[in-house]
Design a protein around this motif. Structure first.
Motif, PDB file in Angstrom:
ATOM      1  N   THR A   1       0.859  -1.175   0.096  1.00 31.83           N
ATOM      2  CA  THR A   1      -0.145   0.054  -0.083  1.00 31.83           C
ATOM      3  C   THR A   1       0.917   1.227   0.091  1.00 31.83           C
ATOM      4  O   THR A   1       0.531   2.170  -0.695  1.00 31.83           O
ATOM      5  CB  THR A   1      -0.951  -0.299   1.191  1.00 31.83           C
ATOM      6  OG1 THR A   1      -1.637  -1.311   1.046  1.00 31.83           O
ATOM      7  CG2 THR A   1      -1.966   1.251   1.349  1.00 31.83           C
ATOM      8  N   ILE A   2       1.995   1.214   0.699  1.00 40.06           N
ATOM      9  CA  ILE A   2       2.827   2.479   0.977  1.00 40.06           C
ATOM     10  C   ILE A   2       3.386   2.529  -0.387  1.00 40.06           C
ATOM     11  O   ILE A   2       3.644   3.578  -1.013  1.00 40.06           O
ATOM     12  CB  ILE A   2       3.888   2.022   1.889  1.00 40.06           C
ATOM     13  CG1 ILE A   2       3.165   2.167   3.376  1.00 40.06           C
ATOM     14  CG2 ILE A   2       4.745   3.216   1.897  1.00 40.06           C
ATOM     15  CD1 ILE A   2       4.055   1.953   4.338  1.00 40.06           C
ATOM     16  N   THR A   3       3.748   1.417  -1.074  1.00 40.81           N
ATOM     17  CA  THR A   3       4.474   1.417  -2.511  1.00 40.81           C
ATOM     18  C   THR A   3       3.671   2.136  -3.394  1.00 40.81           C
ATOM     19  O   THR A   3       4.087   3.202  -4.187  1.00 40.81           O
ATOM     20  CB  THR A   3       5.135   0.206  -2.825  1.00 40.81           C
ATOM     21  OG1 THR A   3       6.017  -0.185  -1.800  1.00 40.81           O
ATOM     22  CG2 THR A   3       5.916   0.315  -4.094  1.00 40.81           C
ATOM     23  N   GLN A   4       2.313   1.660  -3.382  1.00 48.07           N
ATOM     24  CA  GLN A   4       1.468   2.332  -4.368  1.00 48.07           C
ATOM     25  C   GLN A   4       1.178   3.714  -4.180  1.00 48.07           C
ATOM     26  O   GLN A   4       0.834   4.624  -5.210  1.00 48.07           O
ATOM     27  CB  GLN A   4       0.260   1.329  -4.582  1.00 48.07           C
ATOM     28  CG  GLN A   4       0.123   0.065  -4.879  1.00 48.07           C
ATOM     29  CD  GLN A   4      -0.891  -0.858  -4.872  1.00 48.07           C
ATOM     30  OE1 GLN A   4      -1.835  -0.344  -4.046  1.00 48.07           O
ATOM     31  NE2 GLN A   4      -0.855  -1.987  -5.446  1.00 48.07           N
TER      32      GLN A   4
ATOM     33  N   LEU B   1       1.291   9.396  -5.450  1.00 50.48           N
ATOM     34  CA  LEU B   1       1.885  10.920  -5.033  1.00 50.48           C
ATOM     35  C   LEU B   1       2.849  11.288  -5.994  1.00 50.48           C
ATOM     36  O   LEU B   1       2.860  12.543  -6.313  1.00 50.48           O
ATOM     37  CB  LEU B   1       2.303  10.881  -3.639  1.00 50.48           C
ATOM     38  CG  LEU B   1       1.111  10.547  -2.592  1.00 50.48           C
ATOM     39  CD1 LEU B   1       1.824  10.427  -1.083  1.00 50.48           C
ATOM     40  CD2 LEU B   1       0.094  11.647  -2.687  1.00 50.48           C
ATOM     41  N   THR B   2       3.799  10.543  -6.310  1.00 53.90           N
ATOM     42  CA  THR B   2       5.010  11.058  -7.191  1.00 53.90           C
ATOM     43  C   THR B   2       4.386  11.195  -8.773  1.00 53.90           C
ATOM     44  O   THR B   2       4.765  12.365  -9.165  1.00 53.90           O
ATOM     45  CB  THR B   2       6.012   9.727  -7.457  1.00 53.90           C
ATOM     46  OG1 THR B   2       6.568   9.373  -6.074  1.00 53.90           O
ATOM     47  CG2 THR B   2       7.152  10.262  -8.176  1.00 53.90           C
ATOM     48  N   ASP B   3       3.411  10.390  -9.214  1.00 50.53           N
ATOM     49  CA  ASP B   3       2.869  10.982 -10.339  1.00 50.53           C
ATOM     50  C   ASP B   3       1.995  12.143 -10.633  1.00 50.53           C
ATOM     51  O   ASP B   3       1.981  12.936 -11.362  1.00 50.53           O
ATOM     52  CB  ASP B   3       1.910   9.743 -10.772  1.00 50.53           C
ATOM     53  CG  ASP B   3       2.829   8.451 -11.312  1.00 50.53           C
ATOM     54  OD1 ASP B   3       4.054   8.294 -11.530  1.00 50.53           O
ATOM     55  OD2 ASP B   3       2.061   7.368 -11.386  1.00 50.53           O
ATOM     56  N   HIS B   4       1.421  12.107  -9.340  1.00 55.24           N
ATOM     57  CA  HIS B   4       0.665  13.459  -9.170  1.00 55.24           C
ATOM     58  C   HIS B   4       1.450  14.663  -9.146  1.00 55.24           C
ATOM     59  O   HIS B   4       0.901  15.486  -9.774  1.00 55.24           O
ATOM     60  CB  HIS B   4      -0.285  13.296  -7.895  1.00 55.24           C
ATOM     61  CG  HIS B   4      -1.053  14.520  -7.534  1.00 55.24           C
ATOM     62  ND1 HIS B   4      -2.051  15.141  -8.361  1.00 55.24           N
ATOM     63  CD2 HIS B   4      -1.102  15.401  -6.715  1.00 55.24           C
ATOM     64  CE1 HIS B   4      -2.669  16.213  -7.870  1.00 55.24           C
ATOM     65  NE2 HIS B   4      -1.810  16.366  -6.863  1.00 55.24           N
ATOM     66  N   PHE B   5       2.426  14.749  -8.473  1.00 57.76           N
ATOM     67  CA  PHE B   5       3.338  15.616  -8.343  1.00 57.76           C
ATOM     68  C   PHE B   5       3.970  16.235  -9.510  1.00 57.76           C
ATOM     69  O   PHE B   5       4.306  17.058  -9.899  1.00 57.76           O
ATOM     70  CB  PHE B   5       4.294  15.655  -6.914  1.00 57.76           C
ATOM     71  CG  PHE B   5       3.695  15.861  -5.813  1.00 57.76           C
ATOM     72  CD1 PHE B   5       3.228  17.341  -5.393  1.00 57.76           C
ATOM     73  CD2 PHE B   5       3.520  14.933  -4.641  1.00 57.76           C
ATOM     74  CE1 PHE B   5       2.726  17.467  -4.200  1.00 57.76           C
ATOM     75  CE2 PHE B   5       3.028  14.956  -3.519  1.00 57.76           C
ATOM     76  CZ  PHE B   5       2.427  16.480  -3.296  1.00 57.76           C
ATOM     77  N   ALA B   6       4.480  15.107 -10.250  1.00 57.79           N
ATOM     78  CA  ALA B   6       5.157  15.247 -11.701  1.00 57.79           C
ATOM     79  C   ALA B   6       4.030  15.875 -12.393  1.00 57.79           C
ATOM     80  O   ALA B   6       4.556  16.727 -13.175  1.00 57.79           O
ATOM     81  CB  ALA B   6       5.394  13.931 -12.124  1.00 57.79           C
TER      82      ALA B   6
END
Length: 543
Positions: free
Chosen positions: A28-31, A36-41
Motif C-alpha cells: 500500500t505504501i509503495t502504491q 503521489l509521485t505521478d501526481h506531483f510530476a
C-alpha cells in the motif's frame, strides 16, 4: 534423558500472519508513493506549461504595448502636420462653400455638374437635399455611384450625415410612407459610399454620433422585425437587411444586438454580394463553418462557395463538389417544373429561364474563383448559347404583326360592330399569366413544388454595382442580380445590362454574387419555341 521439544503451530501461524500484514502495508505504501509521485510530476508539468504560456502572453503583451506606445508617439508627432492639413482642408472647404453660396446668390451662374451638386450637398451637410437629388437622378445611377464616395469625403461630418439619412428613412418607414423602394436605393447608395465594412467600426465618429446611430439602428430593427423568410417576414428585403448590417458593422454596434439575431440575418440573406464579408466583420469567423454547413443543407451551394472563400475554409468545403451538386439540383428542378406543369408553355418557359440563369450563375462563380481547370465550362457555355438562342427566337416569333382586337367575336361571321371579315379571337389563356406581380407565384400551382428553383430566377451579379439597387422581392435571383420575373410569360429581362444602361425603375438588383455574363452579344431574351407538343429535349450537362 532426552528432552522433549513441543512445537507449537500457533506461534508459526501468528508469525506468518504478521508477515502478511506487513507485506500488505508495504504494498500500500509503495502504491501510494507511486501515486503521489505521478501526481506531483503532473502538477509540475502543468505548472511549467502554464508558466511558459504566461511568459509567452507577457512577451506578446509587452510587444503589443511597445507597438501601441510607438503608435501613440507617432500620432503625437504627427499632430502638428495633421493640424496644418486640417486647417488647409477647412480653408479649402470654406472657400468652396463661399463659392457655392455666391454662385447661388448670383442666380446659379450656369448649370452645375452632377459631381458639383453632390459635393455641394455633402459640404452643406444637407442630408435631405442629397437624398432628393439622388432620387431625381436615378437614371444616372452609374455616374452617381462613381462620384458619391468622393463627394462624401467633402462632408464635415460624413458619419453624422449618414445617420441623418438613415434616421429619415426609418421615420418614413415607421409612418408607412409610399415610395420606399426608391428611397431605400438612395439610402443604400449613401451607406455604401460612406460606411466601410471593417470589423470594430469602420467610420470615424464622435461618441455622440455613435450613440445616435445606435438609437436609430435599434429603432430600425423594431421596424424590420425578426425575419422569417426571404422577405424577412415583415416587409424587409435582402437589400435592406444588408444596409442594416453594414450600419451595425460600420458604427461598431454589434454588441448592442443578440448574436443569434445578426447570425440569422446573415444566413437568411446569404445571397447578397457582401454578406460573407459582413459576416466576417461581425466576428463570425469561428462560426463560419456552421454557417456554411447550414447553407449547404438548405441547398444554397453557390452562397456556400463564396462564404468558404471569404473565410478560408475551402479545404473543408471544396468548391467543385458544391458546384456539381448545384448543377445536379438545377437539372432536377428543371425536370420537375416541366413535368408538374404538364409541359405547358408557361412551365417550359419557366424551366428555360431557371436553367439559363442557374447555368450562368455557376459559370460566373467558377470564373470568379478561377476554377476552370477543375470545372470545365465549355459544355455549360454552349448550353447557355442554346438557351439564349431559343429565347431570342421565341421572342422574335411572338411579336404580333397587327394589334389584335380586345372584343369577343359574335357568331361565325364577324365581330361586333363590323359587317364582315374574319372573327377576332381572344388571346390564349396562357397570356393571362404574363403578369409579373408577386401574387402570380401563389396562383400558379406548378410553382408551389419547387421553391428552391426560384433561387435562379435571375443571374448573379458580383461586380461593383450597388448592393441595394432594385425593387424588393422574395426571389433568390434578386439577391444575385436581375429583376425576378414571376411568370414565365412575362416580359423578357436584360441579363447583361451595362451600368450606363440602368433604368430608373431599378430593374436590376446588382449587389449580389455573380456578374454580367453575356454570350453571343445578346442581352434581351425571349422564350422557347414550343411548337412541338412533347417536352423539351435538354442536352446533358457536362461531367
Amino acid at each position: 534423558m532426552a528432552t522433549d521439544y513441543v512445537i507449537s503451530s500457533d506461534r508459526f501461524k501468528n508469525f506468518f500472519n504478521q508477515l502478511e500484514t506487513r507485506k500488505s502495508v508495504l504494498t500500500t505504501i509503495t502504491q501510494l508513493h507511486k501515486t503521489l509521485t505521478d501526481h506531483f510530476a503532473s502538477l509540475e508539468q502543468s505548472l511549467s506549461e502554464k508558466s511558459q504560456n504566461l511568459d509567452s502572453q507577457i512577451e506578446a503583451f509587452d510587444e503589443k504595448t511597445k507597438k501601441a506606445l510607438e503608435s501613440l508617439e507617432n500620432r503625437e508627432n504627427a499632430i502638428p502636420e495633421r493640424e496644418s492639413m486640417a486647417a488647409a482642408r477647412i480653408e479649402e472647404q470654406e472657400a468652396a462653400a463661399i463659392a457655392d453660396i455666391e454662385k447661388t446668390e448670383e442666380g446659379g451662374g450656369g448649370e452645375r455638374s452632377l459631381s458639383e451638386m453632390l459635393r455641394m450637398y455633402c459640404r452643406r451637410m444637407d442630408s435631405k437635399g442629397l437624398v432628393r437629388f439622388l432620387l431625381g437622378r436615378r437614371k444616372e445611377s452609374a455616374v452617381l455611384r462613381a462620384e458619391i464616395a468622393a463627394a462624401a469625403e467633402e462632408a464635415v461630418d460624413a458619419a453624422g450625415m449618414v445617420v441623418e439619412v438613415v434616421e429619415e428613412f426609418v421615420e418614413m418607414k415607421v409612418e408607412g410612407k409610399s415610395g420606399m423602394a426608391d428611397r431605400r436605393w438612395a439610402v443604400g447608395m449613401v451607406i455604401q459610399a460612406a460606411v466601410p465594412v471593417v470589423e470594430d467600426g469602420g467610420v470615424v465618429a464622435a461618441r455622440s454620433v455613435r450613440e445616435r446611430a445606435a438609437a436609430v439602428v435599434e429603432k430600425w430593427k423594431d421596424v424590420m422585425g425578426g425575419g422569417g423568410g426571404e422577405s424577412g417576414g415583415s416587409g424587409v428585403g435582402a437589400g435592406e437587411a444588408t444596409m442594416f448590417l453594414q450600419m451595425v458593422v460600420g458604427y461598431g454596434l454589434k454588441d448592442r444586438f443578440e448574436e443569434e439575431y445578426l447570425r440569422k440575418l446573415v444566413v437568411e440573406f446569404a445571397t447578397r454580394r457582401d454578406m460573407a464579408k459582413l459576416a466576417m466583420a461581425l466576428g463570425f469567423g469561428d462560426k463560419m463553418k456552421d454557417i456554411i454547413d447550414e447553407l449547404v443543407k438548405s441547398g444554397k451551394e453557390i452562397e456556400a462557395v463564396y462564404f468558404a472563400y471569404e473565410s478560408g475554409l475551402t479545404e473543408q468545403f471544396p468548391p467543385v463538389p458544391l458546384l456539381r451538386t448545384c448543377l445536379k439540383d438545377c437539372r432536377r428542378n428543371v425536370n420537375n417544373i416541366s413535368k408538374k406543369g404538364n409541359y405547358s408553355m408557361s412551365a417550359l418557359e419557366e424551366a428555360n429561364n431557371l436553367e439559363l440563369n442557374a447555368t450562368k450563375t455557376i459559370i460566373k462563380c467558377v470564373e470568379d474563383h478561377k476554377l476552370e481547370s477543375q470545372f470545365t465550362l465549355e459544355g455549360l457555355r454552349k448550353r447557355v448559347t442554346q438557351l439564349e438562342k431559343a429565347k431570342a427566337e421565341k421572342r422574335k416569333g411572338a411579336i404580333p404583326t397587327s394589334k389584335p382586337s380586345n372584343k369577343r367575336a359574335h357568331g361565325g361571321g364577324g365581330s361586333r360592330g363590323s359587317s364582315g371579315g374574319p372573327p377576332s379571337y381572344r388571346p390564349p389563356k396562357a397570356g393571362r399569366f404574363s403578369n409579373a406581380s408577386p401574387s402570380f407565384r401563389q396562383r400558379n400551382p406548378s410553382q408551389s413544388h419547387h421553391a428552391s428553383a426560384a433561387r435562379y430566377s435571375a443571374p448573379y451579379n458580383y461586380h461593383s454595382h450597388t448592393m441595394y439597387e432594385g425593387p424588393r422581392t422574395a426571389s433568390y435571383g434578386l439577391g444575385y442580380g436581375g429583376a425576378h420575373t414571376q411568370s414565365p410569360a412575362a416580359l423578357p429581362q436584360q441579363y447583361s445590362l451595362a451600368p450606363q444602361d440602368m433604368g430608373p425603375t431599378g430593374a436590376r438588383a446588382a449587389g449580389s454574387y455573380g456578374g454580367q455574363v453575356s454570350y453571343g452579344g445578346q442581352t434581351n431574351y425571349g422564350a422557347y419555341d414550343y411548337s412541338a407538343a412533347a417536352g423539351p429535349a435538354y442536352p446533358p450537362y457536362p461531367q
